[in-house]
Write a protein that holds these residues in place. Structure first.
Motif, short mmCIF file in Angstrom:
data_model
loop_
_atom_site.label_atom_id
_atom_site.label_comp_id
_atom_site.label_asym_id
_atom_site.label_seq_id
_atom_site.Cartn_x
_atom_site.Cartn_y
_atom_site.Cartn_z
N GLN A 136 0.88 -1.15 0.07
CA GLN A 136 -0.07 -0.09 -0.03
C GLN A 136 0.92 1.33 -0.07
OE1 GLN A 136 -2.82 -1.58 3.22
NE2 GLN A 136 -4.04 -0.45 2.12
N CYS B 210 -10.78 -0.12 2.90
CA CYS B 210 -9.51 -0.26 2.71
C CYS B 210 -8.82 1.09 2.32
CB CYS B 210 -9.15 -1.32 1.65
SG CYS B 210 -7.65 -1.33 0.93
N LEU B 211 -7.73 1.25 2.98
CA LEU B 211 -7.04 2.58 2.58
C LEU B 211 -6.48 2.84 1.23
CD1 LEU B 211 -4.69 2.72 5.79
CD2 LEU B 211 -6.84 4.10 5.54
N HIS C 141 -7.55 -9.47 6.03
CA HIS C 141 -7.43 -8.21 4.90
C HIS C 141 -6.01 -7.99 4.68
CE1 HIS C 141 -8.88 -4.37 3.32
NE2 HIS C 141 -7.80 -4.06 3.46
N HIS D 94 -3.34 -8.39 1.04
CA HIS D 94 -2.58 -7.36 0.36
C HIS D 94 -1.11 -7.88 0.12
CE1 HIS D 94 -4.59 -3.73 0.46
NE2 HIS D 94 -4.90 -3.55 1.73
ZN LIG Z 1 -6.62 -2.79 2.43
#
Ligand SMILES: [Zn+2]
Length: 164
Positions: free
Chosen positions: A49, A86-87, A128, A132
């Motif tokens: 991310q 989710c960011l 989660h 990723h």
């Molecule tokens: Zn996420």
């Protein structure tokens, strides 16, 4: 402003690699990730991310910041549908089905073998963030119908702060 990449960035759909040495770079990375996570604010953040395809994520399921390096899912139980965001898909929430309980084995920032486990928020965050690292975004955990609607909504509305 933060360093979080959003849906469409290639690092979010690439598989991450294990970390061989927990050196200063990794320790500093984990600190930076915790700062970014809290600033977002969010309850979890995985390295992809922020554009880094390494097997590390940080989270805070209400018990302070934790670091998971080279995590492996070792046990799951049950299943439950719960609202999840989710960011890297900022501003959106969907009902997502996941295991109710999850247990992972990993290393912490000191290189110690560590177990994280739990249900509710803990179980959900662990699953989660693990996704990723596999290059699996929340959209892949949806039903076909949900995904179709989600992609349509994102294509129309974009993300908060998008430059038009
Ligand atoms: Zn996420």
């Amino acid at each position: 402003m933060n360093d979080i990449v959003v849906f469409g960035h290639p690092s979010l759909t690439s598989k991450s690699e294990n970390i061989i040495n927990i050196d200063d770079y990794v320790v500093n990375l984990s600190k930076k990730m915790i700062d970014i996570m809290y600033a977002a604010p969010g309850v979890g953040l995985a390295a992809p991310q922020i554009g880094i395809n390494k097997n590390i994520f940080v989270f805070d399921a209400g018990d302070g910041p934790k670091v998971a390096i080279n995590p492996k899912l070792v046990k799951t139980e049950g299943s439950i549908v719960f609202m999840e965001g989710c960011l890297s898909l900022p501003g959106y929430y969907w009902d997502i089905e996941r295991h109710e309980y999850a247990k992972i084995q990993c290393l912490n920032e000191n290189g110690d073998e560590t177990i994280y486990e739990g249900d509710e928020l803990m179980g959900r965050v662990l699953q989660h963030e693990l996704d990723h690292l596999k290059g699996k975004l929340l959209l892949k955990s949806m039903t076909r119908k949900q995904r179709k609607e989600a992609l349509k909504e994102i294509s129309i509305k974009g993300f908060p702060g998008d430059k038009i």
